[in-house]
Design an enzyme around this catalytic site. Structure first.
Site, PDB file in Angstrom:
ATOM      1  N   ASP A 249      22.342   9.994   2.869  1.00 37.39           N
ATOM      2  CA  ASP A 249      23.332   9.050   2.361  1.00 37.39           C
ATOM      3  C   ASP A 249      22.758   8.085   1.333  1.00 37.39           C
ATOM      4  O   ASP A 249      23.175   6.936   1.231  1.00 37.39           O
ATOM      5  CB  ASP A 249      23.989   8.260   3.526  1.00 37.39           C
ATOM      6  CG  ASP A 249      24.528   9.207   4.580  1.00 37.39           C
ATOM      7  OD1 ASP A 249      25.097  10.237   4.192  1.00 37.39           O
ATOM      8  OD2 ASP A 249      24.346   8.933   5.781  1.00 37.39           O
TER       9      ASP A 249
ATOM     10  N   LYS B 280      23.163  10.966  -3.148  1.00 40.45           N
ATOM     11  CA  LYS B 280      22.830  12.228  -3.842  1.00 40.45           C
ATOM     12  C   LYS B 280      24.044  12.794  -4.575  1.00 40.45           C
ATOM     13  O   LYS B 280      23.910  13.338  -5.674  1.00 40.45           O
ATOM     14  CB  LYS B 280      22.318  13.271  -2.826  1.00 40.45           C
ATOM     15  CG  LYS B 280      21.055  12.847  -2.108  1.00 40.45           C
ATOM     16  CD  LYS B 280      20.635  13.845  -1.056  1.00 40.45           C
ATOM     17  CE  LYS B 280      21.553  13.922   0.141  1.00 40.45           C
ATOM     18  NZ  LYS B 280      21.551  12.731   1.016  1.00 40.45           N
TER      19      LYS B 280
ATOM     20  N   GLY C 104      27.726  14.742   3.903  1.00 37.18           N
ATOM     21  CA  GLY C 104      28.919  14.040   3.429  1.00 37.18           C
ATOM     22  C   GLY C 104      28.543  13.299   2.169  1.00 37.18           C
ATOM     23  O   GLY C 104      27.697  12.418   2.193  1.00 37.18           O
ATOM     24  N   HIS C 105      29.117  13.729   1.057  1.00 43.17           N
ATOM     25  CA  HIS C 105      28.805  13.098  -0.219  1.00 43.17           C
ATOM     26  C   HIS C 105      30.079  12.495  -0.787  1.00 43.17           C
ATOM     27  O   HIS C 105      31.067  13.203  -0.967  1.00 43.17           O
ATOM     28  CB  HIS C 105      28.273  14.121  -1.229  1.00 43.17           C
ATOM     29  CG  HIS C 105      27.141  14.963  -0.702  1.00 43.17           C
ATOM     30  ND1 HIS C 105      25.950  14.410  -0.296  1.00 43.17           N
ATOM     31  CD2 HIS C 105      27.025  16.293  -0.519  1.00 43.17           C
ATOM     32  CE1 HIS C 105      25.148  15.378   0.104  1.00 43.17           C
ATOM     33  NE2 HIS C 105      25.773  16.531  -0.014  1.00 43.17           N
TER      34      HIS C 105
ATOM     35  N   GLN D  93      21.186  16.286   3.464  1.00 46.36           N
ATOM     36  CA  GLN D  93      20.307  15.499   4.337  1.00 46.36           C
ATOM     37  C   GLN D  93      19.157  14.905   3.515  1.00 46.36           C
ATOM     38  O   GLN D  93      19.377  14.603   2.357  1.00 46.36           O
ATOM     39  CB  GLN D  93      19.782  16.331   5.528  1.00 46.36           C
ATOM     40  CG  GLN D  93      20.883  16.767   6.493  1.00 46.36           C
ATOM     41  CD  GLN D  93      21.755  17.870   5.928  1.00 46.36           C
ATOM     42  OE1 GLN D  93      21.267  18.911   5.518  1.00 46.36           O
ATOM     43  NE2 GLN D  93      23.051  17.654   5.917  1.00 46.36           N
TER      44      GLN D  93
HETATM   45  P1  GDP Z   1      24.880  11.265  -0.135  1.00 47.71           P
HETATM   46  O1  GDP Z   1      25.139  11.890   1.193  1.00 47.71           O
HETATM   47  O2  GDP Z   1      23.427  11.088  -0.429  1.00 47.71           O
HETATM   48  O3  GDP Z   1      25.591  11.969  -1.260  1.00 47.71           O
HETATM   49  O4  GDP Z   1      25.462   9.775  -0.058  1.00 47.71           O
HETATM   50  P2  GDP Z   1      26.887   9.309   0.554  1.00 47.71           P
HETATM   51  O5  GDP Z   1      27.957   9.704  -0.399  1.00 47.71           O
HETATM   52  O6  GDP Z   1      26.999   9.738   1.981  1.00 47.71           O
HETATM   53  O7  GDP Z   1      26.692   7.743   0.605  1.00 47.71           O
HETATM   54  C1  GDP Z   1      26.448   7.002  -0.556  1.00 47.71           C
HETATM   55  C2  GDP Z   1      27.599   6.002  -0.785  1.00 47.71           C
HETATM   56  O8  GDP Z   1      27.186   5.041  -1.708  1.00 47.71           O
HETATM   57  C3  GDP Z   1      28.847   6.632  -1.385  1.00 47.71           C
HETATM   58  O9  GDP Z   1      29.957   5.989  -0.840  1.00 47.71           O
HETATM   59  C4  GDP Z   1      28.720   6.356  -2.877  1.00 47.71           C
HETATM   60  O10 GDP Z   1      29.981   6.251  -3.537  1.00 47.71           O
HETATM   61  C5  GDP Z   1      28.037   5.013  -2.858  1.00 47.71           C
HETATM   62  N1  GDP Z   1      27.126   4.757  -3.987  1.00 47.71           N
HETATM   63  C6  GDP Z   1      26.301   5.626  -4.632  1.00 47.71           C
HETATM   64  N2  GDP Z   1      25.541   4.964  -5.530  1.00 47.71           N
HETATM   65  C7  GDP Z   1      25.888   3.649  -5.442  1.00 47.71           C
HETATM   66  C8  GDP Z   1      25.431   2.450  -6.094  1.00 47.71           C
HETATM   67  O11 GDP Z   1      24.534   2.456  -6.924  1.00 47.71           O
HETATM   68  N3  GDP Z   1      26.039   1.274  -5.701  1.00 47.71           N
HETATM   69  C9  GDP Z   1      27.014   1.228  -4.743  1.00 47.71           C
HETATM   70  N4  GDP Z   1      27.538   0.046  -4.420  1.00 47.71           N
HETATM   71  N5  GDP Z   1      27.458   2.342  -4.131  1.00 47.71           N
HETATM   72  C10 GDP Z   1      26.899   3.526  -4.453  1.00 47.71           C
HETATM   73  P1  IMO Z   2      23.925  13.759   3.754  1.00 50.92           P
HETATM   74  O1  IMO Z   2      23.731  15.046   3.006  1.00 50.92           O
HETATM   75  C1  IMO Z   2      22.827  11.379   7.257  1.00 50.92           C
HETATM   76  C2  IMO Z   2      21.816  13.565  10.918  1.00 50.92           C
HETATM   77  C3  IMO Z   2      22.756  13.438  12.103  1.00 50.92           C
HETATM   78  C4  IMO Z   2      21.750  13.598  13.241  1.00 50.92           C
HETATM   79  C5  IMO Z   2      20.765  14.634  12.693  1.00 50.92           C
HETATM   80  C6  IMO Z   2      21.032  16.051  13.178  1.00 50.92           C
HETATM   81  O2  IMO Z   2      25.287  13.168   3.659  1.00 50.92           O
HETATM   82  O3  IMO Z   2      22.829  12.782   3.445  1.00 50.92           O
HETATM   83  P2  IMO Z   2      22.888  17.853  12.581  1.00 50.92           P
HETATM   84  O4  IMO Z   2      24.379  17.820  12.761  1.00 50.92           O
HETATM   85  O5  IMO Z   2      22.440  18.063  11.181  1.00 50.92           O
HETATM   86  O6  IMO Z   2      22.216  18.787  13.548  1.00 50.92           O
HETATM   87  O7  IMO Z   2      22.405  16.379  13.033  1.00 50.92           O
HETATM   88  O8  IMO Z   2      20.878  14.567  11.290  1.00 50.92           O
HETATM   89  N1  IMO Z   2      22.459  14.011   9.660  1.00 50.92           N
HETATM   90  C7  IMO Z   2      22.686  13.208   8.612  1.00 50.92           C
HETATM   91  N2  IMO Z   2      22.507  11.872   8.468  1.00 50.92           N
HETATM   92  N3  IMO Z   2      23.304  12.095   6.224  1.00 50.92           N
HETATM   93  C8  IMO Z   2      23.471  13.425   6.350  1.00 50.92           C
HETATM   94  O9  IMO Z   2      23.804  14.223   5.304  1.00 50.92           O
HETATM   95  C9  IMO Z   2      23.203  14.043   7.599  1.00 50.92           C
HETATM   96  N4  IMO Z   2      23.284  15.308   8.072  1.00 50.92           N
HETATM   97  C10 IMO Z   2      22.803  15.277   9.330  1.00 50.92           C
HETATM   98  O10 IMO Z   2      23.396  12.193  12.123  1.00 50.92           O
HETATM   99  O11 IMO Z   2      21.039  12.400  13.431  1.00 50.92           O
HETATM  100 MG    MG Z   3      26.105  11.460   2.984  1.00 50.47          MG
END
Ligand code: GDP
Ligand code: IMO
Ligand code: MG
Length: 428
Positions: free
Chosen positions: A13, A16, A40-41, A223
C-alpha cells in the site's frame, strides 16, 4: 529502457498503483508477476477513482497490453467481475493476456484459507481470505490447477480429484467442514473456459518477443518486500515473491533483461494484518496518520496499522531488490507535524543494530532508535518541482535518500495523477 520492475519497499500500500499509472502512457506492457486479488491498488484519474485487485494497474492506460503472468494466482470469477466493472466504466480491457501457466484459485483454496486462519487463533496471519496461500501451497506441492488445465476436461477432472482427495480428509477430519465434490469444482471451472480462452497465451514468449522488438515492459509487483515469502517478516508474509527477483521467475523474462528497479516507499509506514512492525504507533499520532493518510485497506477495508518511516527497511529493500530509484509517496500526509521522527536504527535487547535483523526474535524485540526532523506547515499538494517544496520537506526527503543509499527520483504530494514532483526521469 526496455524492462523495468516496480515493487513496494515496505509492507504494501505504498502507492504502487499510482506510480504504475504515472508511467502507463510511456510503456507498452504492464505485467503482474506475483500475488492475486489480495492486492488493492487505488488509482485516481481526474474525478474517477479505480480500485484494482487482480488486474495490473496498467490496464487503465490506453494502448497498454496488460499481462497476468505465470507467477500470479488467478480467481477467474474475480477476474471476470473486475473486467466487467472496468468495461462498464469505459475502460478498454480487450488486450488482456493471461498466462497458460498461472495457477487457479478455487473454492477449496478460499475455504482452506479461512479455516486455517480460524484454526491458528492467536497465531493467525490476518490474510485477506482470498485463497492466496493455499493456492501457492498447491503449486509448490505439485497438486495445483493451472489455467491451461481448464481447456482439457479429462486432465482437469483428474487433477481436481487428486487435489481434493487430500483436502477432503483435512476439511472433514481436522476442520469439521463438509467435503467438496470434484464435480462442483470442475463444473465451475469449465463454465469459464469459453470466455477465458481468447485471453490465454504463452506470455513469456510474448514478452520476450516484445523486448526483442524494442518495446517497453513494466513489471508491477503486488504486496511488497517485507511481505515477500523469502525476504519478508516470515511467517507474517504473503506466499509469493514480491521482490524484484519475482519478476523474472514470475514472468519468464530473464534477470539480465531488467535494467531498472523502482521501489515505491511511503513517507511513513503502514501494515495490514499481523506481524512485527518496529515503528508502529499505538497512540494518537498513529490515529492521526491513519486519518490523514486515509489508511484503510483497499481490499478488506481493515484499518491499516501506522507508524513512522523506518530507514533500515528502506535500505534493506534497496539491497534485496537492487533498487535504482525510489518513488517516495504521501509526503503531503506529514504536513502539519512540528517534528517528524524517523527510525535510523534499532535497539535489540540493549544492542544498537543498523540493519534489519535476520533473526525473527531479534526483529520482534527491535525498538526503533529515532532521529527527529523538522516539519512544515505549508500545503505542498501543488508542488511540481523539488524547489517548490518548503526547505524542511526538502531536507526530510534528502535525509531519507541518504539513509536508503539510492536516489529518490519522484515524490508524491497527493493522490491525483499529476500530484508528483519528478527529480529524475524514471524511464530514462
Ligand atoms: P498500492 O497497493 O501500493 O497500489 O497502494 P494503495 O492504492 O493500496 O494505497 C495507496 C493510497 O494512497 C491510495 O489511496 C492512493 O490513491 C494514495 N496515494 C498514492 N500516492 C499518494 C500521495 O503521494 N499522496 C496522497 N495523499 N495519497 C497518495
Ligand atoms: P498491495 O498490493 C498490504 C497482507 C495481508 C496479510 C498477509 C498475507 O495492495 O500492497 P494473503 O492474503 O496474501 O495470504 O495475506 O499479507 N497483504 C497485504 N498487505 N497490501 C497488500 O497488497 C497485501 N496483500 C497481502 O494483510 O497480512
Ligand atoms: Mg494496496
Amino acid at each position: 529502457m526496455p524492462a523495468v520492475v516496480l515493487i513496494g519497499a515496505q509492507w504494501g500500500d505504498e502507492g504502487k498503483g499510482k506510480a504504475t499509472d504515472l508511467l502507463g502512457s510511456r510503456v507498452d506492457y504492464v505485467v503482474k508477476f506475483n500475488g492475486g486479488n489480495n492486492a488493492g491498488h487505488t488509482v485516481v484519474v481526474g474525478d474517477e477513482k479505480y480500485a484494482l485487485h487482480l488486474l495490473p494497474s496498467g490496464i487503465l492506460s490506453p494502448g497498454v497490453v496488460p499481462v497476468i503472468a505465470n507467477g500470479v494466482v488467478v480467481d477467474i470469477e474475480v477476474l471476470f467481475n473486475e473486467l466487467d466493472a472496468l468495461s462498464a466504466r469505459g475502460v478498454d480491457v480487450s488486450r488482456l493476456l493471461v498466462s497458460a501457466n498461472a495457477h487457479v484459485i478455487t473454492h477449496y483454496h478460499r475455504t482452506i484459507d479461512r479455516v486455517t486462519e480460524r484454526f491458528l487463533g492467536k497465531r493467525q496471519i490476518g490474510t485477506t481470505g482470498r485463497g492466496i496461500g493455499p493456492t501457492y501451497a498447491d503449486k509448490i506441492n505439485r497438486v495445483g490447477i493451472r489455467v491451461q488445465d481448464i481447456f482439457d476436461e479429462g486432465i482437469l477432472r483428474q487433477k481436481v480429484e487428486g487435489a481434493l482427495e487430500q483436502k477432503n480428509h483435512l476439511l472433514l477430519k481436522i476442520y469439521n467442514r463438509r467435503a467438496i465434490s470434484t464435480e462442483e469444482i470442475v463444473d465451475d471451472l469449465l463454465s469459464y473456459a469459453d470466455r477465458l480462452r481468447p485471453m490465454v497465451s504463452d506470455t513469456s514468449l510474448e514478452l520476450n518477443r516484445a523486448l526483442e522488438a524494442g518495446r517497453t515492459v513494466l513489471f508491477e509487483g503486488g504486496q511488497a518486500t517485507m511481505l515477500d515469502v523469502d525476504h519478508g517478516t516470515y511467517p507474517f508474509v504473503t506466499s509469493s515473491n514480491a521482490t524484484s527477483g519475482g519478476a523474472a521467475t514470475g514472468s519468464g523474462v530473464a534477470p539480465n533483461r531488467i535494467d531498472r528497479v523502482i521501489a515505491v516507499v511511503k513517507a511513513y509506514t503502514t501494515r495490514v494484518g499481523a506481524g512485527p512492525f518496529p515503528t508502529e504507533l499505538h497512540d494518537e499520532s498513529g490515529e492521526w496518520l491513519r486519518g490523514r493518510g486515509f489508511e484503510f485497506g483497499t481490499t478488506t477495508g481493515r484499518p491499516r496499522r501506522t507508524g513512522w518511516y523506518d530507514a533500515p527497511i528502506a535500505r534493506y529493500s534497496a539491497r534485496i531488490n537492487g533498487v535504482t530509484d525510489f518513488v517516495l509517496t504521501k509526503l503531503d500526509v506529514l504536513t502539519g507535524l512540528e517534528r517528524i521522527p524517523v527510525a535510523v536504527a534499532y535497539d535489540v535487547d540493549g544492542r544498537r543494530v543498523d540493519e534489519v535483523p535476520v533473526s525473527q526474535s531479534d526483529f520482534h524485540h527491535a525498538k526503533p532508535i529515532y532521529e527527529e526532523f523538522e516539519g512544515w506547515s505549508e500545503d505542498i499538494s501543488g508542488a511540481r518541482e523539488f524547489g517548490d517544496l518548503p526547505k524542511a520537506a526538502q531536507d526530510y526527503v534528502l535525509a531519507l535518500e541518504e539513509m536508503s543509499g539510492s536516489r529518490f527520483s519522484a515524490i508524491g504530494v497527493g493522490p491525483d495523477r499529476d500530484a508528483i514532483v519528478v527529480r529524475h526521469d524514471l524511464l530514462d
